[in-house]
Design a protein around this motif. Structure first.
Motif, short mmCIF file in Angstrom:
data_model
loop_
_atom_site.label_atom_id
_atom_site.label_comp_id
_atom_site.label_asym_id
_atom_site.label_seq_id
_atom_site.Cartn_x
_atom_site.Cartn_y
_atom_site.Cartn_z
N ARG A 140 -44.10 -17.26 12.63
CA ARG A 140 -42.82 -16.64 12.31
C ARG A 140 -42.77 -15.18 12.71
N ILE A 141 -43.92 -14.51 12.73
CA ILE A 141 -43.94 -13.09 13.11
C ILE A 141 -43.52 -12.92 14.56
N VAL A 142 -44.07 -13.76 15.44
CA VAL A 142 -43.70 -13.70 16.86
C VAL A 142 -42.22 -14.01 17.03
N ALA A 143 -41.73 -14.99 16.31
CA ALA A 143 -40.32 -15.35 16.40
C ALA A 143 -39.44 -14.20 15.93
N ALA A 144 -39.84 -13.54 14.84
CA ALA A 144 -39.04 -12.44 14.29
C ALA A 144 -39.03 -11.24 15.23
#
Length: 267
Positions: A140-144
């Protein structure tokens, strides 16, 4: 001058709508540079013309995205799970990007547009077909972070998000057609808050062209919206009939030409 204005709006509206449906870019990649040079012809100061072009482009993307989304949704090409993941960080990025874009010198926006467009064109042109880093975002960090980046830069460039989100999604293993369809929906998330941001930051600024609210020029938007809405469905239809590699090359060529023209103007 009137003939120049009419001709430029017809060109930008038709080609912008086609590209909106074909590439999921909201048409801004065509509309921004055309408006930029038309405003230069009308004597609008170089520190303002890019802001007016960006704000007006974002406003037209609201209508264009609506038509493009409907066409892609009928073909099942929109990833709603991805929209839920990306929606909030993109929205936050758009707020930041529109506030910054409305405050800095307009030539900064021109440089951002030229650099990012050239980088994305080179990426799409040189990357081998089917190459990817992951099957989806690794976490989720990469997506955010990627969503925040798409929001900030798209708001500063006046584009619907497809210019950045399509190559990013392709790199992370998303099908190019689903990436294009989802990018059309992302245009809503970018265009609405982005337009409001440029209206607010441009209120009371001297030197804007007639019929402007903030940096949004209603005369240009009124001329562009009907044309982009009429041609976006045709572009979406073409997106589902063209080979994948042809779609990528088409994307890269338009971005590369636009970027080079912007660099020439800056120099």
């Amino acid at each position: 001058m009137l003939g120049l204005w009419i001709g430029a709006m017809v060109f930008a509206g038709i080609l912008g709508g086609l590209l909106a449906g074909l590439l999921g870019v909201g048409g801004g990649i065509v509309i921004v540079p055309v408006l930029y040079h038309v405003l230069a012809g009308f004597g609008v100061d170089e520190t303002l013309r890019m802001k007016v072009a960006v704000a007006t482009s974002l406003a037209t993307i609201i209508a264009t995205s609506a038509v493009s989304v409907r066409s892609h949704h009928r073909r099942g090409a929109i990833d709603f799970a991805l929209l839920k993941t990306w929606g909030i960080p993109i929205f936050i990025g758009v707020v930041i990007g529109s506030l910054v874009g409305g405050s800095v010198d307009g030539r900064v926006l021109t440089l951002v547009f030229a650099v990012v467009a050239l980088f994305v064109a080179a990426n799409m042109l040189l990357r081998k077909e089917g190459s990817k880093l992951y099957d989806g975002f690794p976490n989720r960090i990469v997506a955010a972070i990627s969503g925040l980046f798409v929001g900030v830069i798209s708001a500063m460039m006046g584009i619907g998000g497809g210019t950045l989100s399509v190559p990013i999604l392709s790199t992370f293993g998303f099908d190019i057609r689903r990436a294009v369809g989802t990018a059309a929906a992302i245009g809503f998330i970018i265009a609405i808050p982005g337009t409001i941001g440029y209206i607010l930051t441009g209120l009371g600024v001297p030197g804007r062209p007639p019929f402007s609210l903030g940096y949004l020029n209603f005369a240009a938007a009124a001329a562009l919206v009907p044309l982009t809405m009429a041609t976006a469905p045709l572009g979406a239809k073409l997106a589902h009939t063209m080979p994948r590699r042809a779609l990528q090359l088409c994307f890269a060529v338009f971005l590369g030409l636009t970027s080079l023209r912007m660099f020439m103007d800056l120099l």
